[in-house]
Design an enzyme around this catalytic site. Sequence first.
Site, PDB file in Angstrom:
ATOM      1  N   CYS A 167      11.626   9.687 -10.433  1.00 58.00           N
ATOM      2  CA  CYS A 167      10.575   9.522  -9.429  1.00 58.00           C
ATOM      3  C   CYS A 167      11.217   9.472  -8.038  1.00 58.00           C
ATOM      4  O   CYS A 167      12.342   8.993  -7.882  1.00 58.00           O
ATOM      5  CB  CYS A 167       9.792   8.230  -9.682  1.00 58.00           C
ATOM      6  SG  CYS A 167       8.438   7.990  -8.499  1.00 58.00           S
ATOM      7  N   ASP A 196      10.547   7.588  -5.715  1.00 60.77           N
ATOM      8  CA  ASP A 196      10.556   6.209  -5.214  1.00 60.77           C
ATOM      9  C   ASP A 196      11.942   5.812  -4.684  1.00 60.77           C
ATOM     10  O   ASP A 196      12.937   5.966  -5.376  1.00 60.77           O
ATOM     11  CB  ASP A 196      10.133   5.274  -6.363  1.00 60.77           C
ATOM     12  CG  ASP A 196       9.789   3.882  -5.878  1.00 60.77           C
ATOM     13  OD1 ASP A 196      10.647   3.257  -5.211  1.00 60.77           O
ATOM     14  OD2 ASP A 196       8.675   3.406  -6.155  1.00 60.77           O
ATOM     15  N   ARG A 203      13.337   3.117  -4.376  1.00 63.05           N
ATOM     16  CA  ARG A 203      14.003   1.977  -5.014  1.00 63.05           C
ATOM     17  C   ARG A 203      14.781   2.358  -6.273  1.00 63.05           C
ATOM     18  O   ARG A 203      15.358   1.500  -6.927  1.00 63.05           O
ATOM     19  CB  ARG A 203      12.953   0.901  -5.366  1.00 63.05           C
ATOM     20  CG  ARG A 203      12.259   0.334  -4.129  1.00 63.05           C
ATOM     21  CD  ARG A 203      11.003  -0.430  -4.488  1.00 63.05           C
ATOM     22  NE  ARG A 203       9.960   0.444  -5.012  1.00 63.05           N
ATOM     23  CZ  ARG A 203       8.749   0.033  -5.390  1.00 63.05           C
ATOM     24  NH1 ARG A 203       8.453  -1.259  -5.313  1.00 63.05           N
ATOM     25  NH2 ARG A 203       7.857   0.884  -5.849  1.00 63.05           N
ATOM     26  N   HIS A 236       9.316   4.663 -14.124  1.00 63.16           N
ATOM     27  CA  HIS A 236       9.474   3.226 -13.868  1.00 63.16           C
ATOM     28  C   HIS A 236       8.136   2.504 -13.904  1.00 63.16           C
ATOM     29  O   HIS A 236       7.095   3.091 -13.633  1.00 63.16           O
ATOM     30  CB  HIS A 236      10.166   2.996 -12.521  1.00 63.16           C
ATOM     31  CG  HIS A 236       9.375   3.482 -11.329  1.00 63.16           C
ATOM     32  ND1 HIS A 236       8.750   2.629 -10.453  1.00 63.16           N
ATOM     33  CD2 HIS A 236       9.106   4.729 -10.871  1.00 63.16           C
ATOM     34  CE1 HIS A 236       8.150   3.335  -9.499  1.00 63.16           C
ATOM     35  NE2 HIS A 236       8.344   4.616  -9.728  1.00 63.16           N
ATOM     36  N   CYS A 255       4.931   2.299 -10.936  1.00 64.57           N
ATOM     37  CA  CYS A 255       5.009   3.589 -10.241  1.00 64.57           C
ATOM     38  C   CYS A 255       3.725   3.853  -9.431  1.00 64.57           C
ATOM     39  O   CYS A 255       2.626   3.872  -9.994  1.00 64.57           O
ATOM     40  CB  CYS A 255       5.236   4.714 -11.245  1.00 64.57           C
ATOM     41  SG  CYS A 255       5.431   6.330 -10.455  1.00 64.57           S
TER      42      CYS A 255
END
Length: 194
Positions: free
Chosen positions: A42, A44, A46, A98, A101
């Site tokens: 993803c 993302d 993080r 994750h 999400c």
Amino acid sequence: MSKLHDILESNSSWAEKVNNENPTFFSELAKQQIPKYLWIGCSDSRIPETTITNMAPGDIFVHRNIANQVIHTDLNCLSVIKYAVEALKVEKIIVCGHYGCGGVKASMEEQDHGFIDNWLNNIKDVQISHKNKLESTNNEEDKFKLLCELNIHEQVKNLSRTTIIKNAWDSKQAITIHGLIYNLEDGKLKELDI
Ligand code: CO
């Protein structure tokens, strides 16, 4: 406000540190890359794959998009997979999603997200295919978690049905596909049983 200068300065001290620890690191890596892994994750911020797996530049070939999708008409993703499998001969492909999400969450909402709904529809399709399973969960939080997992299952399935992977397996290339889920709360990866 963040400044580009901060990134350049941070990069410069990182490069210096790596070079001090291993003076041939960059010159060796500049010659070629031989990653053993392809990571489909993803976008993302993080979940930077190299950081969370404590690996180094050169270890992981990467494709990331919103909610780690493998879509059969996505030329970008397919090109990355093709290059990783046929040229780099990676040994393992990891589809990593994750919990928590944002893409998965948005796909569960009724509201209009505009253009991005075209992308999120792929995850809505996952919901439709697993309607019964999702509806049998007790609450929204469990449903969200389950959909994050099911989404990874589906993307692993999509990946294994690409002509690229089929050809690789037909020609006995040793390549395995794995579905992992990352927990933002404790930084841990878990393998899904797929
Ligand atoms: Co995400």
